[in-house]
Design a protein around this motif. Structure first.
Motif, PDB file in Angstrom:
ATOM      1  N   LYS A 512      19.886  12.129 -29.350  1.00 49.69           N
ATOM      2  CA  LYS A 512      18.527  11.984 -28.839  1.00 49.69           C
ATOM      3  C   LYS A 512      17.636  11.537 -29.997  1.00 49.69           C
ATOM      4  O   LYS A 512      17.541  12.208 -31.018  1.00 49.69           O
ATOM      5  CB  LYS A 512      18.038  13.317 -28.273  1.00 49.69           C
ATOM      6  CG  LYS A 512      16.653  13.259 -27.645  1.00 49.69           C
ATOM      7  CD  LYS A 512      16.266  14.609 -27.059  1.00 49.69           C
ATOM      8  CE  LYS A 512      14.883  14.562 -26.437  1.00 49.69           C
ATOM      9  NZ  LYS A 512      14.492  15.886 -25.870  1.00 49.69           N
ATOM     10  N   ILE A 513      16.998  10.385 -29.859  1.00 48.67           N
ATOM     11  CA  ILE A 513      16.220   9.783 -30.948  1.00 48.67           C
ATOM     12  C   ILE A 513      14.740   9.785 -30.585  1.00 48.67           C
ATOM     13  O   ILE A 513      14.360   9.412 -29.469  1.00 48.67           O
ATOM     14  CB  ILE A 513      16.687   8.334 -31.206  1.00 48.67           C
ATOM     15  CG1 ILE A 513      18.200   8.299 -31.450  1.00 48.67           C
ATOM     16  CG2 ILE A 513      15.943   7.726 -32.384  1.00 48.67           C
ATOM     17  CD1 ILE A 513      18.774   6.914 -31.565  1.00 48.67           C
ATOM     18  N   ASP A 514      13.889  10.214 -31.535  1.00 49.46           N
ATOM     19  CA  ASP A 514      12.448  10.230 -31.254  1.00 49.46           C
ATOM     20  C   ASP A 514      11.762   9.027 -31.904  1.00 49.46           C
ATOM     21  O   ASP A 514      12.407   8.169 -32.525  1.00 49.46           O
ATOM     22  CB  ASP A 514      11.802  11.550 -31.698  1.00 49.46           C
ATOM     23  CG  ASP A 514      11.837  11.764 -33.210  1.00 49.46           C
ATOM     24  OD1 ASP A 514      12.058  10.783 -33.957  1.00 49.46           O
ATOM     25  OD2 ASP A 514      11.619  12.902 -33.658  1.00 49.46           O
ATOM     26  N   ALA A 515      10.454   8.961 -31.777  1.00 48.18           N
ATOM     27  CA  ALA A 515       9.692   7.805 -32.264  1.00 48.18           C
ATOM     28  C   ALA A 515       9.752   7.657 -33.779  1.00 48.18           C
ATOM     29  O   ALA A 515       9.519   6.572 -34.317  1.00 48.18           O
ATOM     30  CB  ALA A 515       8.240   7.917 -31.798  1.00 48.18           C
ATOM     31  N   LYS A 516      10.039   8.739 -34.495  1.00 49.30           N
ATOM     32  CA  LYS A 516      10.107   8.707 -35.954  1.00 49.30           C
ATOM     33  C   LYS A 516      11.534   8.518 -36.467  1.00 49.30           C
ATOM     34  O   LYS A 516      11.801   8.737 -37.642  1.00 49.30           O
ATOM     35  CB  LYS A 516       9.504   9.994 -36.523  1.00 49.30           C
ATOM     36  CG  LYS A 516       8.028  10.173 -36.190  1.00 49.30           C
ATOM     37  CD  LYS A 516       7.490  11.448 -36.806  1.00 49.30           C
ATOM     38  CE  LYS A 516       6.002  11.633 -36.499  1.00 49.30           C
ATOM     39  NZ  LYS A 516       5.465  12.889 -37.091  1.00 49.30           N
ATOM     40  N   ASP A 517      12.431   8.151 -35.578  1.00 45.48           N
ATOM     41  CA  ASP A 517      13.825   7.896 -35.921  1.00 45.48           C
ATOM     42  C   ASP A 517      14.567   9.166 -36.306  1.00 45.48           C
ATOM     43  O   ASP A 517      15.596   9.127 -36.989  1.00 45.48           O
ATOM     44  CB  ASP A 517      13.942   6.855 -37.042  1.00 45.48           C
ATOM     45  CG  ASP A 517      15.318   6.193 -37.074  1.00 45.48           C
ATOM     46  OD1 ASP A 517      15.918   6.045 -35.993  1.00 45.48           O
ATOM     47  OD2 ASP A 517      15.789   5.844 -38.171  1.00 45.48           O
ATOM     48  N   ASN A 518      14.058  10.319 -35.883  1.00 41.27           N
ATOM     49  CA  ASN A 518      14.799  11.563 -36.035  1.00 41.27           C
ATOM     50  C   ASN A 518      15.828  11.648 -34.907  1.00 41.27           C
ATOM     51  O   ASN A 518      15.610  11.134 -33.809  1.00 41.27           O
ATOM     52  CB  ASN A 518      13.863  12.768 -35.954  1.00 41.27           C
ATOM     53  CG  ASN A 518      12.912  12.830 -37.122  1.00 41.27           C
ATOM     54  OD1 ASN A 518      13.324  12.758 -38.281  1.00 41.27           O
ATOM     55  ND2 ASN A 518      11.628  12.952 -36.835  1.00 41.27           N
ATOM     56  N   ILE A 519      16.941  12.297 -35.174  1.00 38.82           N
ATOM     57  CA  ILE A 519      17.956  12.440 -34.140  1.00 38.82           C
ATOM     58  C   ILE A 519      18.270  13.912 -33.913  1.00 38.82           C
ATOM     59  O   ILE A 519      18.042  14.761 -34.779  1.00 38.82           O
ATOM     60  CB  ILE A 519      19.246  11.667 -34.494  1.00 38.82           C
ATOM     61  CG1 ILE A 519      19.853  12.168 -35.820  1.00 38.82           C
ATOM     62  CG2 ILE A 519      18.975  10.179 -34.552  1.00 38.82           C
ATOM     63  CD1 ILE A 519      21.185  11.495 -36.146  1.00 38.82           C
ATOM     64  N   TYR A 520      18.824  14.180 -32.733  1.00 37.91           N
ATOM     65  CA  TYR A 520      19.103  15.550 -32.338  1.00 37.91           C
ATOM     66  C   TYR A 520      20.334  15.534 -31.444  1.00 37.91           C
ATOM     67  O   TYR A 520      20.458  14.671 -30.567  1.00 37.91           O
ATOM     68  CB  TYR A 520      17.906  16.139 -31.596  1.00 37.91           C
ATOM     69  CG  TYR A 520      18.045  17.599 -31.241  1.00 37.91           C
ATOM     70  CD1 TYR A 520      17.750  18.580 -32.179  1.00 37.91           C
ATOM     71  CD2 TYR A 520      18.474  17.994 -29.970  1.00 37.91           C
ATOM     72  CE1 TYR A 520      17.874  19.930 -31.859  1.00 37.91           C
ATOM     73  CE2 TYR A 520      18.608  19.330 -29.654  1.00 37.91           C
ATOM     74  CZ  TYR A 520      18.304  20.299 -30.600  1.00 37.91           C
ATOM     75  OH  TYR A 520      18.440  21.635 -30.285  1.00 37.91           O
ATOM     76  N   PRO A 521      21.271  16.468 -31.632  1.00 37.93           N
ATOM     77  CA  PRO A 521      22.490  16.455 -30.813  1.00 37.93           C
ATOM     78  C   PRO A 521      22.212  16.944 -29.390  1.00 37.93           C
ATOM     79  O   PRO A 521      21.609  17.993 -29.188  1.00 37.93           O
ATOM     80  CB  PRO A 521      23.425  17.413 -31.556  1.00 37.93           C
ATOM     81  CG  PRO A 521      22.510  18.348 -32.292  1.00 37.93           C
ATOM     82  CD  PRO A 521      21.309  17.519 -32.660  1.00 37.93           C
ATOM     83  N   ASN A 522      22.673  16.168 -28.439  1.00 43.93           N
ATOM     84  CA  ASN A 522      22.486  16.517 -27.036  1.00 43.93           C
ATOM     85  C   ASN A 522      23.780  16.233 -26.293  1.00 43.93           C
ATOM     86  O   ASN A 522      24.735  15.727 -26.858  1.00 43.93           O
ATOM     87  CB  ASN A 522      21.320  15.716 -26.447  1.00 43.93           C
ATOM     88  CG  ASN A 522      20.545  16.504 -25.406  1.00 43.93           C
ATOM     89  OD1 ASN A 522      21.133  17.308 -24.698  1.00 43.93           O
ATOM     90  ND2 ASN A 522      19.254  16.262 -25.321  1.00 43.93           N
ATOM     91  N   LYS A 523      23.803  16.537 -25.007  1.00 41.99           N
ATOM     92  CA  LYS A 523      24.977  16.259 -24.172  1.00 41.99           C
ATOM     93  C   LYS A 523      24.511  15.813 -22.803  1.00 41.99           C
ATOM     94  O   LYS A 523      23.405  16.130 -22.370  1.00 41.99           O
ATOM     95  CB  LYS A 523      25.877  17.487 -24.067  1.00 41.99           C
ATOM     96  CG  LYS A 523      25.183  18.748 -23.560  1.00 41.99           C
ATOM     97  CD  LYS A 523      26.094  19.948 -23.692  1.00 41.99           C
ATOM     98  CE  LYS A 523      25.395  21.232 -23.261  1.00 41.99           C
ATOM     99  NZ  LYS A 523      26.242  22.422 -23.449  1.00 41.99           N
ATOM    100  N   GLU A 524      25.378  15.068 -22.118  1.00 40.50           N
ATOM    101  CA  GLU A 524      25.011  14.508 -20.828  1.00 40.50           C
ATOM    102  C   GLU A 524      25.157  15.508 -19.686  1.00 40.50           C
ATOM    103  O   GLU A 524      24.410  15.475 -18.722  1.00 40.50           O
ATOM    104  CB  GLU A 524      25.870  13.275 -20.530  1.00 40.50           C
ATOM    105  CG  GLU A 524      25.598  12.115 -21.455  1.00 40.50           C
ATOM    106  CD  GLU A 524      26.529  10.949 -21.169  1.00 40.50           C
ATOM    107  OE1 GLU A 524      26.025   9.815 -21.110  1.00 40.50           O
ATOM    108  OE2 GLU A 524      27.737  11.166 -21.013  1.00 40.50           O
ATOM    109  N   ARG A 525      26.172  16.391 -19.782  1.00 35.01           N
ATOM    110  CA  ARG A 525      26.438  17.359 -18.722  1.00 35.01           C
ATOM    111  C   ARG A 525      26.711  18.706 -19.360  1.00 35.01           C
ATOM    112  O   ARG A 525      27.179  18.793 -20.497  1.00 35.01           O
ATOM    113  CB  ARG A 525      27.643  16.933 -17.884  1.00 35.01           C
ATOM    114  CG  ARG A 525      27.475  15.581 -17.211  1.00 35.01           C
ATOM    115  CD  ARG A 525      28.659  15.263 -16.291  1.00 35.01           C
ATOM    116  NE  ARG A 525      29.909  15.187 -17.007  1.00 35.01           N
ATOM    117  CZ  ARG A 525      30.375  14.079 -17.565  1.00 35.01           C
ATOM    118  NH1 ARG A 525      29.677  12.960 -17.501  1.00 35.01           N
ATOM    119  NH2 ARG A 525      31.540  14.083 -18.195  1.00 35.01           N
ATOM    120  N   SER A 526      26.464  19.762 -18.618  1.00 33.65           N
ATOM    121  CA  SER A 526      26.625  21.116 -19.164  1.00 33.65           C
ATOM    122  C   SER A 526      28.060  21.394 -19.572  1.00 33.65           C
ATOM    123  O   SER A 526      28.317  22.140 -20.517  1.00 33.65           O
ATOM    124  CB  SER A 526      26.163  22.160 -18.140  1.00 33.65           C
ATOM    125  OG  SER A 526      26.936  22.071 -16.946  1.00 33.65           O
TER     126      SER A 526
END
Length: 562
Positions: A512-526
Motif C-alpha cells: 500500500k503506497i501513499d502520496a509520500k511514497d511510503n509503503i505498508y504491507p497489506n493483503k487482498e483477502r483475510s
C-alpha cells in the motif's frame, strides 16, 4: 513408431539447443533418455519402455477431430506436435517390470494458456474412456466450476459425436451431461467442486488446478483410484496466484524431482515457462513458455500482450502468470517472487550460535497463525541476512475444516513446519519457551513486538531480562524496513531457506503506497496470511536502527556493508 520418433527428435532438439526450452524441460528430456539407458543396461532397473504403448495413445488422439477454430471449420483431425507427444504420450510407454502396469500414474502438464491444453486433456480422457482396455472405466473431468469442468468434457464429447466409427465401435452413448458404454458400465463425465465418496476413477483430469481453493477434488479422486491397477491422474494447468496452494506445491515438488532433490517415481512432469533469470520482456521468454507458439497461439498475439504488460503494471501480473507461467502471489504483489526464489543458501540455526540476532513477533491474532521470525544480520565475512521462523497455530485449525487454509496447514504440519498448541487459541507459553531458548542460544539484541495482544507477554519477558521493543504497525515504523527488505531480496542477500510458509506469505503481500511514497504491507483477502513477513519487517527495522545508531559495537565491528 512414427510418433514416438517425433518425440525422441524433439528431445534431441531440446538437448542440443536447436529447440528453445527452459531448464525443467531439458531436465525432463534428459531424464527420459537416462531412464531408457538404465532400462536397457540394468536388468534390476524396475521399469522399461514399451514404445508401442506410447504410439497407441498418439495414434488414437490423432484420429479425433478438432472441435473449434480454423481446423474444426475444415473438419481436420488433431495433429499432435512433437512436444505434445512427449508430454502426454511417452509416459504411457513406461511400465513396471514386475507387473507390466504403467509406471506413471500422475501426469503434470504445466503450460500456458492457448497452447492446446484442452485438446490434449480431452484426447487423453477419451482414450482412457474407451481404448485403454479398462473394464468399467470411470473418467472424470474435474474443476471448481461447471464452466471449467466442461472446458475438457465438452470437446471430448464433441470429438466422439463427430467420430461415428469410434462411437459405433465402442458402443458409446452420448448424453447431455455424460458419455457411457453400457456394455461394461464405463462412463466419462464432468465433476464440479467437492465430490462425494464412492467413485473409482480410472482417470481423473484436473483442469486449471491453480484455481482450486482446496485439495478436496484431487484427494477424493486419488483416494478412489486405490481400486484401479494403473489409473491416471492428469493435471493440466497454468500458473496462478496462490503460492503455497496445492497446485504450486505440486509444481515445486516436480521441480525438485527433476532437479534430483527428491524421488517421485510415479510422477511425469513437463513444466513449460521462462527460466528464473530470463527477461520477461524478451522473445526467448515467450518461446520457452509457449511451445505451441505460431501454431495454436500466434507470436503476434503474445507480443501484443507483452507490449501491453510493459506499459501497464495492472496487466503485467496477468501476462506473466497466464503467458509466461510465472507464479504471482497477489494480483498486485509487492515482491518479485522470481528473485525471492533465487535466495542464497541459508545457514542452519546450529551454525548461527552466538551471532547477533533480532526477533520480530507478530501476535495480531490468537485464533490463527502467529509468527516469530529470527533475523541474523551480516557478520564477519558473511554478507547474508539469515532468516528463520517459528509459526504457531491452534491445533483446531488443523483438525477442523475452518477455512480455505486448512489443507495447507495440514500439509505443513505433516512436514513439521508448524508449532501447534492445544485448543481454539494459541497458548503463549509455547512462544515464551521459544524466546527463552533463543536467548540462550543466540546473541538476541531485541525482540520487536506490536503491543496489540502482546503487552502481557512482553512484560513477563522483560522481567526475565529480555529487551522487548514496542513497534506499532504504522507506516512510519514499517515503510523504511520494508523498502530495505525489498532491496536486499533483489540483491539476493536474504537467505530464507525456501521456507514454504514464509514464501507463501511473501507472495500474499500487497504494498500500500501513499502520496509520500511510503509503503505498508497489506493483503487482498483475510485468508492471505502475511504474519511472517510482517515479523521479518519488524526485525529488519530494529536491525537497521542499531546499524545506523552505532550502539552495538561488536555488531558494527563485524558487519560488512555492500
Amino acid at each position: 513408431m512414427i510418433n514416438v520418433q517425433k518425440a525422441l527428435d524433439y528431445i534431441q532438439g531440446v538437448l542440443s539447443g536447436e529447440i528453445v526450452a527452459n531448464k525443467y524441460i531439458k531436465l525432463a528430456c534428459q531424464k527420459h533418455l537416462d531412464d531408457l539407458q538404465k532400462s536397457e543396461t540394468d536388468p534390476d532397473y524396475p521399469y522399461y519402455f514399451d514404445a508401442a504403448k506410447a504410439e497407441k495413445v498418439a495414434k488414437f488422439i490423432q484420429l479425433l477431430p478438432h472441435t473449434k477454430g480454423k481446423w474444426a471449420s475444415k473438419g481436420e483431425k488433431i495433429t499432435l506436435e512433437p512436444w505434445q507427444i512427449f508430454a502426454c504420450c511417452l509416459p504411457f510407454g513406461w511400465l513396471k517390470r514386475a507387473t507390466g502396469y504403467r509406471r506413471y500414474t500422475k501426469l503434470l502438464i504445466f503450460v500456458c494458456r492457448k497452447n492446446g491444453k484442452s485438446a490434449i486433456a480431452a484426447g487423453v480422457g477419451n482414450y482412457m474412456f474407451c481404448a485403454d482396455g479398462e473394464f468399467g472405466a470411470e473418467v472424470y473431468s474435474g474443476a471448481t466450476t461447471e464452466k471449467q469442468a466442461w472446458e475438457v468434457f465438452r470437446p471430448a464429447k464433441i470429438m466422439v459425436e463427430r467420430t461415428l466409427q469410434l462411437k459405433d465401435y465402442f458402443g458409446i452413448e452420448v448424453n447431455a451431461s455424460n458419455m457411457a458404454r453400457p456394455a461394461d458400465g464405463s462412463r466419462f463425465e464432468p465433476i464440479i467442486g467437492k465430490p462425494g465418496d464412492g467413485s473409482s476413477p480410472s482417470c481423473a483430469i484436473i483442469d486449471e488446478y491453480h484455481e482450486h481453493k482446496n485439495n478436496d477434488l484431487y484427494d477424493t479422486m486419488e483416494t478412489g483410484m486405490g481400486a484401479r491397477e494403473q489409473p491416471i491422474m492428469l493435471v493440466i494447468t497454468t500458473a496462478g496466484s496462490s503460492i503455497g496452494g496445492a497446485c504450486h506445491q505440486m509444481v515445486r515438488d516436480a521441480e525438485r524431482m527433476l532437479d534430483g532433490a527428491i524421488d517421485i517415481p510415479d510422477l511425469w512432469a513437463v513444466l513449460y515457462g521462462m527460466d528464473k533469470d530470463d527477461d520477461w520482456t524478451s522473445d526467448i521468454a515467450l518461446k520457452k513458455a509457449n511451445p505451441n507458439m505460431d501454431i495454436s497461439v500466434s507470436a503476434e498475439f503474445l507480443q501484443a500482450r507483452q507490449r501491453d504488460a510493459k506499459m501497464s503494471a495492472a496487466k503485467q501480473a496477468i501476462f506473466r502468470t497466464k503467458h509466461l507461467n510465472e507464479w504471482v502471489g497477489a494480483k498486485n504483489a509487492w515482491l518479485n517472487m522470481a528473485k525471492w526464489a533465487m535466495a542464497p543458501e541459508r545457514l542452519p540455526l546450529s551454525a548461527l550460535t552466538g551471532r547477533p540476532c533480532f526477533i520480530g513477533l507478530d501476535l495480531a491474532t490468537k485464533i490463527d497463525m502467529v509468527a516469530l521470525v529470527l533475523l541474523f544480520p551480516p557478520y564477519g565475512d558473511d554478507k547474508r541476512y539469515h532468516v528463520h521462523g517459528r509459526y504457531y497455530l491452534p491445533d483446531s485449525r488443523v483438525i477442523e475444516e475452518l477455512d480455505s487454509n486448512t489443507d495447507r496447514y495440514r500439509a505443513w504440519d505433516k512436514e513439521g513446519l508448524l508449532s501447534l498448541t492445544m485448543g481454539e487459541v494459541i497458548d503463549f507459553d509455547a512462544i515464551k519457551d521459544d524466546l527463552r531458548e533463543f536467548y540462550g542460544r543466540f546473541d538476541v539484541r531485541e525482540v520487536a513486538y506490536d503491543p496489540w495482544q502482546a503487552t502481557q507477554l512482553a512484560q513477563e519477558m522483560e522481567k526475565e531480562g529480555m529487551v522487548m521493543v514496542e513497534l506499532r504497525h504504522t507506516v512510519q515504523n514499517l515503510s523504511e524496513p520494508m523498502k530495505e527488505l525489498e532491496a536486499l531480496i533483489l540483491q539476493q542477500r536474504i537467505a530464507h531457506g525456501d521456507c514454504p510458509i514464509l514464501s507463501w506469505q511473501a507472495s500474499n503481500v500487497v504494498a500500500k503506497i501513499d502520496a509520500k511514497d511510503n509503503i505498508y504491507p497489506n493483503k487482498e483477502r483475510s485468508e492471505n496470511k502475511i504474519d511472517g513477513i510482517v515479523a521479518l519487517i519488524m526485525a529488519m527495522g530494529r536491525a537497521n536502527v542499531h546499524q545506523h545508531m552505532g550502539n552495538i559495537d561488536d555488531f558494527l565491528d563485524n558487519i560488512i556493508i555492500g
